[in-house]
Write a protein that holds these residues in place. Structure first.
Motif, PDB file in Angstrom:
ATOM      1  N   ASN A 368      -6.411   4.090   4.688  1.00  0.00           N
ATOM      2  CA  ASN A 368      -5.964   3.193   3.611  1.00  0.00           C
ATOM      3  C   ASN A 368      -7.110   2.870   2.661  1.00  0.00           C
ATOM      4  O   ASN A 368      -6.942   2.869   1.452  1.00  0.00           O
ATOM      5  CB  ASN A 368      -5.421   1.886   4.186  1.00  0.00           C
ATOM      6  CG  ASN A 368      -3.975   2.027   4.632  1.00  0.00           C
ATOM      7  OD1 ASN A 368      -3.347   3.039   4.360  1.00  0.00           O
ATOM      8  ND2 ASN A 368      -3.463   1.032   5.321  1.00  0.00           N
ATOM      9  N   ASP A 396     -13.322  -2.220   1.332  1.00  0.00           N
ATOM     10  CA  ASP A 396     -13.265  -1.253   0.228  1.00  0.00           C
ATOM     11  C   ASP A 396     -13.313  -1.967  -1.111  1.00  0.00           C
ATOM     12  O   ASP A 396     -13.186  -3.178  -1.181  1.00  0.00           O
ATOM     13  CB  ASP A 396     -12.004  -0.372   0.355  1.00  0.00           C
ATOM     14  CG  ASP A 396     -10.732  -1.136   0.105  1.00  0.00           C
ATOM     15  OD1 ASP A 396     -10.618  -1.786  -0.948  1.00  0.00           O
ATOM     16  OD2 ASP A 396      -9.823  -1.099   0.977  1.00  0.00           O
ATOM     17  N   ILE A 401      -4.980  -6.307  -2.997  1.00  0.00           N
ATOM     18  CA  ILE A 401      -3.602  -6.656  -2.630  1.00  0.00           C
ATOM     19  C   ILE A 401      -3.353  -8.091  -3.103  1.00  0.00           C
ATOM     20  O   ILE A 401      -4.186  -8.978  -2.863  1.00  0.00           O
ATOM     21  CB  ILE A 401      -3.414  -6.596  -1.099  1.00  0.00           C
ATOM     22  CG1 ILE A 401      -3.841  -5.224  -0.579  1.00  0.00           C
ATOM     23  CG2 ILE A 401      -1.983  -6.872  -0.709  1.00  0.00           C
ATOM     24  CD1 ILE A 401      -4.264  -5.221   0.854  1.00  0.00           C
ATOM     25  N   LEU A 409       2.171  -7.912   4.411  1.00  0.00           N
ATOM     26  CA  LEU A 409       1.524  -6.630   4.663  1.00  0.00           C
ATOM     27  C   LEU A 409       1.761  -6.029   6.047  1.00  0.00           C
ATOM     28  O   LEU A 409       1.975  -4.832   6.185  1.00  0.00           O
ATOM     29  CB  LEU A 409       0.030  -6.829   4.476  1.00  0.00           C
ATOM     30  CG  LEU A 409      -0.711  -5.693   3.852  1.00  0.00           C
ATOM     31  CD1 LEU A 409      -0.055  -5.302   2.554  1.00  0.00           C
ATOM     32  CD2 LEU A 409      -2.149  -6.093   3.609  1.00  0.00           C
ATOM     33  N   TYR A 414       6.579  -2.291   4.615  1.00  0.00           N
ATOM     34  CA  TYR A 414       6.180  -3.013   3.422  1.00  0.00           C
ATOM     35  C   TYR A 414       5.127  -2.231   2.652  1.00  0.00           C
ATOM     36  O   TYR A 414       4.149  -1.753   3.222  1.00  0.00           O
ATOM     37  CB  TYR A 414       5.627  -4.405   3.769  1.00  0.00           C
ATOM     38  CG  TYR A 414       5.299  -5.160   2.500  1.00  0.00           C
ATOM     39  CD1 TYR A 414       6.300  -5.801   1.789  1.00  0.00           C
ATOM     40  CD2 TYR A 414       4.006  -5.156   1.985  1.00  0.00           C
ATOM     41  CE1 TYR A 414       6.034  -6.432   0.604  1.00  0.00           C
ATOM     42  CE2 TYR A 414       3.728  -5.786   0.783  1.00  0.00           C
ATOM     43  CZ  TYR A 414       4.744  -6.425   0.098  1.00  0.00           C
ATOM     44  OH  TYR A 414       4.477  -7.036  -1.087  1.00  0.00           O
ATOM     45  N   SER A 416       2.875  -2.719  -1.017  1.00  0.00           N
ATOM     46  CA  SER A 416       2.656  -3.688  -2.091  1.00  0.00           C
ATOM     47  C   SER A 416       2.933  -3.045  -3.450  1.00  0.00           C
ATOM     48  O   SER A 416       2.892  -1.828  -3.603  1.00  0.00           O
ATOM     49  CB  SER A 416       1.236  -4.237  -2.029  1.00  0.00           C
ATOM     50  OG  SER A 416       0.366  -3.358  -2.665  1.00  0.00           O
ATOM     51  N   ALA A 419       0.388  -0.727  -5.032  1.00  0.00           N
ATOM     52  CA  ALA A 419       0.289   0.604  -4.423  1.00  0.00           C
ATOM     53  C   ALA A 419       1.405   1.485  -4.971  1.00  0.00           C
ATOM     54  O   ALA A 419       1.216   2.665  -5.252  1.00  0.00           O
ATOM     55  CB  ALA A 419       0.392   0.504  -2.917  1.00  0.00           C
ATOM     56  N   GLY A 426       2.919   6.656   0.557  1.00  0.00           N
ATOM     57  CA  GLY A 426       2.716   6.043   1.872  1.00  0.00           C
ATOM     58  C   GLY A 426       4.059   5.672   2.455  1.00  0.00           C
ATOM     59  O   GLY A 426       5.090   5.841   1.811  1.00  0.00           O
ATOM     60  N   SER A 427       4.045   5.189   3.697  1.00  0.00           N
ATOM     61  CA  SER A 427       5.311   4.872   4.344  1.00  0.00           C
ATOM     62  C   SER A 427       5.454   3.404   4.663  1.00  0.00           C
ATOM     63  O   SER A 427       6.531   2.913   4.928  1.00  0.00           O
ATOM     64  CB  SER A 427       5.415   5.675   5.639  1.00  0.00           C
ATOM     65  OG  SER A 427       4.306   5.367   6.447  1.00  0.00           O
ATOM     66  N   SER A 455     -10.412  -4.835  -0.841  1.00  0.00           N
ATOM     67  CA  SER A 455      -9.829  -5.486   0.339  1.00  0.00           C
ATOM     68  C   SER A 455     -10.776  -5.372   1.515  1.00  0.00           C
ATOM     69  O   SER A 455     -11.556  -4.433   1.609  1.00  0.00           O
ATOM     70  CB  SER A 455      -8.522  -4.796   0.736  1.00  0.00           C
ATOM     71  OG  SER A 455      -7.762  -4.502  -0.388  1.00  0.00           O
TER      72      SER A 455
HETATM   73  P1  ADP Z   1       1.089   3.068   3.700  1.00  0.00           P
HETATM   74  O1  ADP Z   1      -0.342   3.069   3.328  1.00  0.00           O
HETATM   75  O2  ADP Z   1       1.532   4.326   4.373  1.00  0.00           O
HETATM   76  O3  ADP Z   1       1.992   2.661   2.590  1.00  0.00           O
HETATM   77  P2  ADP Z   1       0.427   0.883   5.493  1.00  0.00           P
HETATM   78  O4  ADP Z   1       1.296   0.136   6.450  1.00  0.00           O
HETATM   79  O5  ADP Z   1      -0.799   1.509   6.022  1.00  0.00           O
HETATM   80  O6  ADP Z   1       1.363   1.956   4.818  1.00  0.00           O
HETATM   81  O7  ADP Z   1       0.058  -0.112   4.344  1.00  0.00           O
HETATM   82  C1  ADP Z   1       1.062  -0.957   3.812  1.00  0.00           C
HETATM   83  C2  ADP Z   1       0.746  -1.337   2.380  1.00  0.00           C
HETATM   84  O8  ADP Z   1      -0.413  -2.171   2.349  1.00  0.00           O
HETATM   85  C3  ADP Z   1       0.381  -0.152   1.509  1.00  0.00           C
HETATM   86  O9  ADP Z   1       1.535   0.437   0.996  1.00  0.00           O
HETATM   87  C4  ADP Z   1      -0.445  -0.816   0.420  1.00  0.00           C
HETATM   88  O10 ADP Z   1       0.412  -1.404  -0.514  1.00  0.00           O
HETATM   89  C5  ADP Z   1      -1.154  -1.937   1.160  1.00  0.00           C
HETATM   90  N1  ADP Z   1      -2.531  -1.591   1.560  1.00  0.00           N
HETATM   91  C6  ADP Z   1      -2.956  -1.243   2.793  1.00  0.00           C
HETATM   92  N2  ADP Z   1      -4.289  -1.053   2.824  1.00  0.00           N
HETATM   93  C7  ADP Z   1      -4.735  -1.282   1.575  1.00  0.00           C
HETATM   94  C8  ADP Z   1      -6.032  -1.256   0.944  1.00  0.00           C
HETATM   95  N3  ADP Z   1      -7.133  -0.943   1.637  1.00  0.00           N
HETATM   96  N4  ADP Z   1      -6.108  -1.578  -0.373  1.00  0.00           N
HETATM   97  C9  ADP Z   1      -4.985  -1.899  -1.054  1.00  0.00           C
HETATM   98  N5  ADP Z   1      -3.743  -1.935  -0.536  1.00  0.00           N
HETATM   99  C10 ADP Z   1      -3.614  -1.640   0.767  1.00  0.00           C
END
Ligand code: ADP
Length: 742
Positions: A368, A396, A401, A409, A414, A416, A419, A426-427, A455
């Protein structure tokens, strides 16, 4: 007509004789003498002297003398009196409380209620809800108690004053909890005294306000709790259905994707493709890979969510594990020109974790961080260990977020908004799964983030020994072996070639559970070892100093003594894997970093198993090429030539009962031990089994030709007796030779 009786102040209603004089009516009653003022209608009684007050006046026995004196005939003789001299005493008096009965018991039996005050002095009493029947004994104190009359009113209970009465008990039953004020008036022709008594009846505890509020709150809480419970149940059922649906789809997707992937790989290996074609193919391959990984994530997620995945903590060095995962992601980061740095505060930290689960958590955070960061940025990984816990921070400087999104989250599916708007695929399962996996370790995961700035994800996990999980019932079973029993692997010697120390060290432990493991830091070191020791399988990184993995693979596969050794190459990016496959290096498998050790182990076992299955089949078909081609594997000409030659040699010595391993090796031009190793690697069987296998297949062919007797065939296939031949045949094919004849 007017009527006057005791209510207006007569001593008695039995008026026996009446005399009129100077505007007054003098009345002789059975209880004494009264005077009625005909003008103001007031009645006066005479309580003294006793001679006139304490007697009964007879009927019609009265007379007035000329001088104004009266003569009365009474029950105590005749009384002659001068009305003018009669004492006109003003009536006076007060109300005396003699006793208070509470449900029939005198209040004196409850000293607490009286507060050490004489009963007559009390002006208020506090009773409990059981003392709701109250009787008050009152007495008139004064100069003419015979004419005393009472009237009372209980404020809060009565609407009106009671009728005047000479009754001295005031009785109230069934008083509800509350405050009452009892007012009692004493009359003696007129109102002469009044007193009040406040009675406070306390409610039972369940009728108090506090209790009622608590009760309402409790009932409200219970209702809320039940509702939530019910909603949760509904939600859970809904989630389970949803999940089942998703997992079914994921299964189907994965199956379909495997079928799509195979032809793509096949096409990729075709040399006649134009640059354009290859680009399209790679795009397709990349997308299939992505979809496969989403499907895999969904399946993993379902396993964790439904508790199907076993939690198997083992003592592991978490510092090394994180280091290893970080190095696995270095190339992925480098592709975006992102630097990824690891700052542990210690070199080693042993704790019980399920390494497979923890790898997934770390991988998710790292991937991520890279995924949601712009090019040329940096990702930092910090590790800190305390006495009782360890913490990992992944920092990072990516898209960040929003506050609202941070709350959601760690929920399933979910993603965001930013993203989504940044169109990063992503899933939305990763973090939810990470949370569940961290919680399985009794840990916590949290996030701090600012949009546009970056984040920081942090996990804090208690440091435990493996046994500590046993108490919590989490360790369901001892780590179970995924590898099936039909494939013993302990004697397999695996060489791991990897220049990254962390990664190399990390790989030893999980592999050593199943194989005997040796390591080398680069291709040169590895090649020296391989030539001397001939390992059973090689796992090699590609990018290495001095001699890289590709060169090593080429050397191994093109050298007669080593060409049989299976090689798994570890690559950095999935795109490269396809290119590599296309190069036809002869590597037996490729794994893209980051990979997990379980998958690597499974791949190794599957290569070994496939070799064993293939071995049996190529003896039957007579050629390795045919079998391997149909299995879609790349072909190594050296290996094929070796197997072909081996079969020729065995066929050549088919009828030689004395044919031995040493003869075989000599004919093949190799040492007995190399023959043994090659045979094991390429055919998955021992030399003796190979010879027997070839002979049996030949025997079967001859039986089917139906030209020879069993005895002849036994002889032709190198068996000295029919009995031994039949037993061997039956063992090999499950049926005796005679079952195939005639
Ligand atoms: P995915 O990355 O496959 O969508 P995750 O469950 O790993 O699914 O993450 C969920 C959501 O959290 C992401 O879709 C993104 O919106 C947000 N997210 C996760 N990690 C980060 C990050 N390091 N920086 C920004 N947004 C993040």
């Amino acid at each position: 007509m007017e009527k006057y009786d005791m209510r207006q102040g007569l001593i008695s209603n039995y008026v026996n004789s009446v005399l009129y004089s100077d505007g007054y009516l003098w009345l002789g009653t059975d209880k004494g003498l009264c005077r009625f003022n005909t003008i103001d209608k007031t009645i006066t009684t005479y309580s003294s002297p006793m001679t006139i007050s304490n007697v009964s006046y007879n009927s019609d026995a009265c007379f007035q003398f000329h001088n104004g004196m009266f003569a009365w005939g009474t029950s105590d003789g005749i009384i002659i009196l001068d009305p003018k001299t009669l004492n006109m005493q003003e009536p006076s008096g007060r109300i005396y409380i003699q006793d208070i009965l509470l449900s029939g018991q005198s209040i004196r039996q409850y000293p607490d209620l009286l507060h050490k005050v004489p009963l007559d002095s009390i002006s208020n009493i506090t009773l409990n809800y059981q003392q709701k029947n109250v009787t008050i004994h009152i007495l008139p104190l004064g100069n003419d108690s015979r004419a005393a009359r009472f009237s009372w009113k209980m404020q809060g209970f009565d609407d009106d004053w009671s009728d005047l009465t000479d009754q001295r008990d005031i009785n109230y039953t069934n008083l509800n909890p509350g405050t009452y004020q009892l007012s009692v008036r004493l009359y003696n022709h007129k109102l002469i005294s009044e007193r009040t008594l406040t009675i406070h009846i306390t409610p039972p505890f369940w009728a108090t306000w506090l209790f009622k509020i608590a009760y309402i709150l409790f009932a409200g809480w219970l209702a809320y709790f039940l509702l939530r419970f019910y909603m949760n149940r509904l939600n859970q059922r809904y989630t389970e259905d949803k999940l089942r649906f998703f997992t079914n789809i994921a299964h189907d997707l994965r199956t379909a994707l495997t079928l799509v992937k195979a032809p793509i790989d096949e096409l990729n290996q075709t040399n006649s493709l134009s640059g354009h074609d290859r680009e399209y193919l790679q795009l397709a391959a990349k997308q299939t890979e992505r979809l496969t990984s989403v499907a895999k994530q969904l399946l993993d997620f379902q396993k964790v969510d439904t508790g199907k995945e076993q939690f198997e903590p083992v003592m592991a060095d978490i510092v090394v594990l994180i280091g290893c995962r970080v190095s696995m992601f270095e190339t992925m980061a480098a592709a975006k020109h992102i630097t990824i740095a690891y700052y542990p505060d210690t070199e080693t930290c042993l704790t019980a974790i399920d390494t497979n689960m923890m790898e997934r958590v770390i991988d998710n955070l790292l991937s991520n961080a890279i995924k949601y960061s712009p090019e040329q940025s940096a990702v930092e990984v910090h590790f800190r260990s305390d006495e009782d816990k360890w913490r990992l921070k992944v920092v990072d400087r990516g898209i960040g977020i929003s506050r609202e999104a941070q709350r959601e989250l760690f929920h399933e599916f979910y993603r965001s908004q930013n993203a989504l708007s940044a169109q990063i695929s992503g899933s939305g399962i990763g973090l939810f799964m990470a949370r569940m996996l961290v919680e399985l370790h009794n840990g916590k995961i949290s996030v701090e983030s600012e949009e546009g700035k970056g984040s920081t994800f942090e996990i804090i996990v208690p440091r435990c020994k493996n046994e500590e999980y046993k108490d919590t019932g989490k360790q369901i079973s001892a780590p179970q072996d995924d590898l099936s029993n039909d494939c013993p692997t302990e004697d397999m010697r695996i060489l791991v070639v990897e220049d990254n120390n962390d990664l190399r060290n990390f790989m030893i432990r999980p592999l050593a559970k199943h194989f005997s493991v040796e390591t080398a830091a680069d291709g040169v070191e590895a090649w020296e070892y391989i030539q001397q020791q001939i390992p059973d399988l090689i796992v090699s990184d590609i990018m290495m100093p001095r001699m890289d993995g590709l060169e090593l693979c080429r050397l191994v596969k093109s050298t007669f003594e080593t060409s049989h050794i299976p090689i798994i190459l570890l690559t950095a990016l999935s795109e490269k894997t396809d290119e590599l496959r296309g190069l036809g290096l002869g590597a037996d498998d490729y794994m893209t970093k980051p990979f997990d050790m379980k998958t690597l182990t499974q791949r190794i076992v599957s290569i070994i198993r496939n070799r064993r299955i293939l071995g049996g089949r190529f003896i039957a078909s007579g050629s390795m090429t045919e079998v391997e081609d149909s299995a879609g594997k790349s072909v190594n000409t050296l290996n094929d030539a070796f197997v072909k030659r081996a079969m020729e040699v065995v066929v050549q010595y088919l009828d030689d009962t004395e044919f031995s391993k040493d003869d075989f090796a000599r004919e093949m031009g190799v040492s007995t031990s190399l023959l043994f190793k090659k045979m094991k690697a390429l055919a998955g069987m021992s030399v003796v089994d190979f010879i027997r296998g070839v002979r049996m297949e030949h025997a079967m062919k001859l039986i089917r030709e139906n030209r020879y007797s069993i005895g002849e065939i036994a002889c032709m296939c190198g068996f000295s007796t029919i009995g031994y031949f039949s037993t061997t045949f039956k063992k090999h094919f499950g049926k005796s030779p005679s079952d195939f004849t005639g």
